[in-house]
Design an enzyme around this catalytic site. Structure first.
Site, PDB file in Angstrom:
ATOM      1  N   GLY A  26       6.113  -2.641   6.242  1.00  0.00           N
ATOM      2  CA  GLY A  26       7.495  -3.094   6.322  1.00  0.00           C
ATOM      3  C   GLY A  26       8.353  -2.300   7.280  1.00  0.00           C
ATOM      4  O   GLY A  26       7.989  -1.213   7.728  1.00  0.00           O
ATOM      5  N   GLU A  27       9.483  -2.897   7.632  1.00  0.00           N
ATOM      6  CA  GLU A  27      10.505  -2.243   8.446  1.00  0.00           C
ATOM      7  C   GLU A  27      11.611  -1.822   7.468  1.00  0.00           C
ATOM      8  O   GLU A  27      12.368  -2.670   6.971  1.00  0.00           O
ATOM      9  CB  GLU A  27      11.022  -3.211   9.517  1.00  0.00           C
ATOM     10  N   ASN A  85      -4.844   3.744  15.145  1.00  0.00           N
ATOM     11  CA  ASN A  85      -5.932   3.463  14.206  1.00  0.00           C
ATOM     12  C   ASN A  85      -6.224   1.974  14.346  1.00  0.00           C
ATOM     13  O   ASN A  85      -5.456   1.152  13.867  1.00  0.00           O
ATOM     14  CB  ASN A  85      -5.459   3.805  12.790  1.00  0.00           C
ATOM     15  N   GLU A 120       0.826  -1.202   0.000  1.00  0.00           N
ATOM     16  CA  GLU A 120       0.000   0.000   0.000  1.00  0.00           C
ATOM     17  C   GLU A 120       0.860   1.251   0.000  1.00  0.00           C
ATOM     18  O   GLU A 120       1.953   1.261   0.570  1.00  0.00           O
ATOM     19  CB  GLU A 120      -0.855   0.039   1.278  1.00  0.00           C
ATOM     20  N   SER A 148      10.218   4.354  15.971  1.00  0.00           N
ATOM     21  CA  SER A 148       8.927   3.922  16.527  1.00  0.00           C
ATOM     22  C   SER A 148       9.181   3.336  17.905  1.00  0.00           C
ATOM     23  O   SER A 148       9.527   2.164  18.031  1.00  0.00           O
ATOM     24  CB  SER A 148       8.296   2.867  15.608  1.00  0.00           C
ATOM     25  N   LEU A 149       9.014   4.161  18.925  1.00  0.00           N
ATOM     26  CA  LEU A 149       9.364   3.723  20.280  1.00  0.00           C
ATOM     27  C   LEU A 149       8.163   3.023  20.936  1.00  0.00           C
ATOM     28  O   LEU A 149       8.274   1.903  21.405  1.00  0.00           O
ATOM     29  CB  LEU A 149       9.831   4.932  21.107  1.00  0.00           C
ATOM     30  N   HIS A 150       7.055   3.708  20.992  1.00  0.00           N
ATOM     31  CA  HIS A 150       5.770   3.180  21.477  1.00  0.00           C
ATOM     32  C   HIS A 150       5.740   2.819  22.966  1.00  0.00           C
ATOM     33  O   HIS A 150       4.652   2.583  23.505  1.00  0.00           O
ATOM     34  CB  HIS A 150       5.292   1.967  20.660  1.00  0.00           C
ATOM     35  N   CYS A 159       3.464   8.339   1.473  1.00  0.00           N
ATOM     36  CA  CYS A 159       3.849   7.328   2.464  1.00  0.00           C
ATOM     37  C   CYS A 159       4.008   6.021   1.690  1.00  0.00           C
ATOM     38  O   CYS A 159       3.064   5.570   1.028  1.00  0.00           O
ATOM     39  CB  CYS A 159       2.767   7.212   3.529  1.00  0.00           C
ATOM     40  N   SER A 217      11.608   5.470   8.754  1.00  0.00           N
ATOM     41  CA  SER A 217      11.217   5.028  10.092  1.00  0.00           C
ATOM     42  C   SER A 217      11.850   3.673  10.393  1.00  0.00           C
ATOM     43  O   SER A 217      12.229   2.924   9.486  1.00  0.00           O
ATOM     44  CB  SER A 217       9.694   4.926  10.198  1.00  0.00           C
ATOM     45  N   CYS A 220      -1.401   1.191   8.115  1.00  0.00           N
ATOM     46  CA  CYS A 220      -0.754   0.357   7.122  1.00  0.00           C
ATOM     47  C   CYS A 220      -1.160  -1.093   7.275  1.00  0.00           C
ATOM     48  O   CYS A 220      -1.288  -1.603   8.372  1.00  0.00           O
ATOM     49  CB  CYS A 220       0.762   0.515   7.167  1.00  0.00           C
ATOM     50  N   CYS A 258      -0.456  -4.103  14.940  1.00  0.00           N
ATOM     51  CA  CYS A 258      -0.348  -3.651  13.553  1.00  0.00           C
ATOM     52  C   CYS A 258      -0.850  -4.725  12.592  1.00  0.00           C
ATOM     53  O   CYS A 258      -0.451  -5.892  12.682  1.00  0.00           O
ATOM     54  CB  CYS A 258       1.115  -3.319  13.279  1.00  0.00           C
ATOM     55  N   CYS A 264       4.752  -6.540  15.401  1.00  0.00           N
ATOM     56  CA  CYS A 264       4.162  -5.669  16.427  1.00  0.00           C
ATOM     57  C   CYS A 264       2.684  -6.055  16.540  1.00  0.00           C
ATOM     58  O   CYS A 264       1.973  -6.073  15.536  1.00  0.00           O
ATOM     59  CB  CYS A 264       4.310  -4.200  16.034  1.00  0.00           C
ATOM     60  N   CYS A 311       5.579  -7.628   6.845  1.00  0.00           N
ATOM     61  CA  CYS A 311       6.626  -7.190   7.761  1.00  0.00           C
ATOM     62  C   CYS A 311       6.904  -8.313   8.746  1.00  0.00           C
ATOM     63  O   CYS A 311       5.980  -8.992   9.179  1.00  0.00           O
ATOM     64  CB  CYS A 311       6.182  -5.930   8.509  1.00  0.00           C
TER      65      CYS A 311
HETATM   66  S1  SF4 Z   1       4.296  -1.467  13.174  1.00  0.00           S
HETATM   67 FE1  SF4 Z   1       5.763  -1.289  11.462  1.00  0.00          FE
HETATM   68  S2  SF4 Z   1       7.500  -2.566  12.141  1.00  0.00           S
HETATM   69 FE2  SF4 Z   1       5.764  -3.172  13.436  1.00  0.00          FE
HETATM   70  S3  SF4 Z   1       4.831  -4.925  12.351  1.00  0.00           S
HETATM   71 FE3  SF4 Z   1       3.767  -3.042  11.640  1.00  0.00          FE
HETATM   72  S4  SF4 Z   1       4.852  -2.462   9.749  1.00  0.00           S
HETATM   73 FE4  SF4 Z   1       6.170  -3.871  10.895  1.00  0.00          FE
END
Ligand code: SF4
Length: 373
Positions: free
Chosen positions: A190-191, A323, A115, A247-249, A128, A224, A366, A142, A139, A135
């Site tokens: 993705g990372e 989201n 996407e 991306s700390l979170h 974006c 990122s 995403c 996600c 996480c 990925c």
């Molecule tokens: S938040 Fe980012 S790094 Fe984590 S699983 Fe989703 S796409 Fe991958």
């Protein structure tokens, strides 16, 4: 992290982000440096300067159809088609915000789905982009992470998402008149740093002035990462002053180990050290991304802990109201908790903004569109 589709058997508890071996997408002009393009053109039996012409067509006029490149000899145009394979095919396009947010679901040559989102604001237009199909970072909040990693994208597959957005803007299809892509954020699927070579190649194509690339300012590019520490150091060595978004979170290892599983390999302190080193070497302010998740990471004491960790650094904290993915237990924080979190960070003198939540109505987070498909 999802390891089910990956080669080899990792030791228990071991994290890995090696993409499975698959057929690669065909070589495209955007995969190549200028020198490589000249060599590729020579391989096709043409004069090397044709590479400059082809590059101008692709990166300046946004044309990938050799039949339209009328300044090239007719006989050569067919041969040049080999440098412009179709990499992305649109599957669905959804628009919102009065047509200024456009999300596209793309099918890659092997059926993998990714996407991209084009967001036009009064003062800028941001693409974006995805850097991997799926990925492997797993996480739990996600949608992309739930599906695991399909494969790394190629440099040209990444660049093509930006070129597609640039075409849409140039054609005046987005309200606001014809425009250009000013910003690119690697925050789609993705990372990015787990697909390091292709991503750095794509960044080089984006920032290189025409005819080599799209000529987007490096300051407008954000990469990122969930915190792949060695790759952050490598990126600082590239001499590309792009913004790093970490991306700390969560500010504490106990929670971050569960929200961002790669934290079991590189802890909060290590990741932040790498971010400060990146800021010092590139002179670029690091963006700390923090998805606010109701009753999970949005407590005031965590805001205080985060504030203490990042104050007096070259930093900006970007809070993202989560989201939610359909069927997920994770959801966005209450507005009052969000406000309290902001206040605590401000108390520590930390620059903080709450990201606007463009595209919510069109499965903006995403991976949601691909998951639905
Ligand atoms: S938040 Fe980012 S790094 Fe984590 S699983 Fe989703 S796409 Fe991958």
């Amino acid at each position: 992290m999802s390891t089910a589709s990956q080669p080899g058997t990792p030791a228990p508890g071991q994290l890995t982000f090696v993409a499975p071996r698959r057929a690669k997408p065909a070589r495209h002009l955007a995969d190549l440096t200028m020198a490589e393009r000249r060599a590729a053109v020579a391989e096709l039996g043409e004069k090397p300067f044709r590479a400059d012409q082809l590059s101008r067509h692709y990166f300046e006029r946004l044309t990938a159809d050799p039949s339209l490149m009328t300044d090239l000899p007719a006989a050569a145009r067919d041969r040049f088609a080999a440098l412009f394979p179709t990499l992305l095919t649109p599957v669905r396009e959804l628009t919102t915000d009065g047509g200024t947010t456009r999300k596209t679901l793309w099918r890659l040559f092997d059926g993998a789905l990714v996407e991209s989102v084009l967001m036009r604001y009064p003062d800028r237009a941001t693409m974006c982009v995805s850097s991997q199909a799926g990925c492997g970072m797993n996480c739990p909040f996600c949608a992309t992470g739930q599906a695991g990693l399909t494969r790394n994208m190629s440099t040209a597959e990444i660049v093509e998402q930006v070129v597609a957005g640039a075409r849409t803007l140039a054609a005046g299809e987005v309200p606001g008149g014809p425009g250009r892509v000013s910003n690119v954020v690697f925050m789609g699927m993705g990372e990015p740093l787990a697909n390091y070579r292709a991503v750095v190649g794509a960044v080089r194509r984006l920032v290189e002035p025409a005819p080599g690339g799209l000529g987007i300012s490096a300051r407008g590019v954000t990469v990122s990462t969930v915190g792949l520490v060695p790759a952050i150091g490598k990126l600082a060595d590239e001499g590309l002053p792009v913004t790093l978004a970490l991306s700390l979170h969560a500010p504490d290892d106990e929670l971050r180990d569960t929200l961002v599983p790669i934290n079991t390999r590189w802890k909060v302190a290590e990741v932040l050290d790498a971010a400060w080193d990146y800021a010092a070497r590139t002179k670029r302010r690091v963006s700390i991304e923090y998805a606010l998740i109701k009753d999970v990471n949005d407590q005031e004491w965590r805001a205080d802990l985060l504030g203490k960790l990042v104050r007096n650094k070259l930093v900006h904290v970007n809070l993202i109201p989560l989201n939610p993915t359909p069927g997920s237990k994770w959801t966005a924080s209450r507005p009052e908790d969000e406000r309290a979190f902001v206040r605590r960070l401000q108390f520590h003198g930390v620059p903080v903004t709450v990201r606007d939540t463009r595209g919510r109505e069109i499965d903006g987070a995403c991976g949601q569109l691909a998951a639905a498909e």
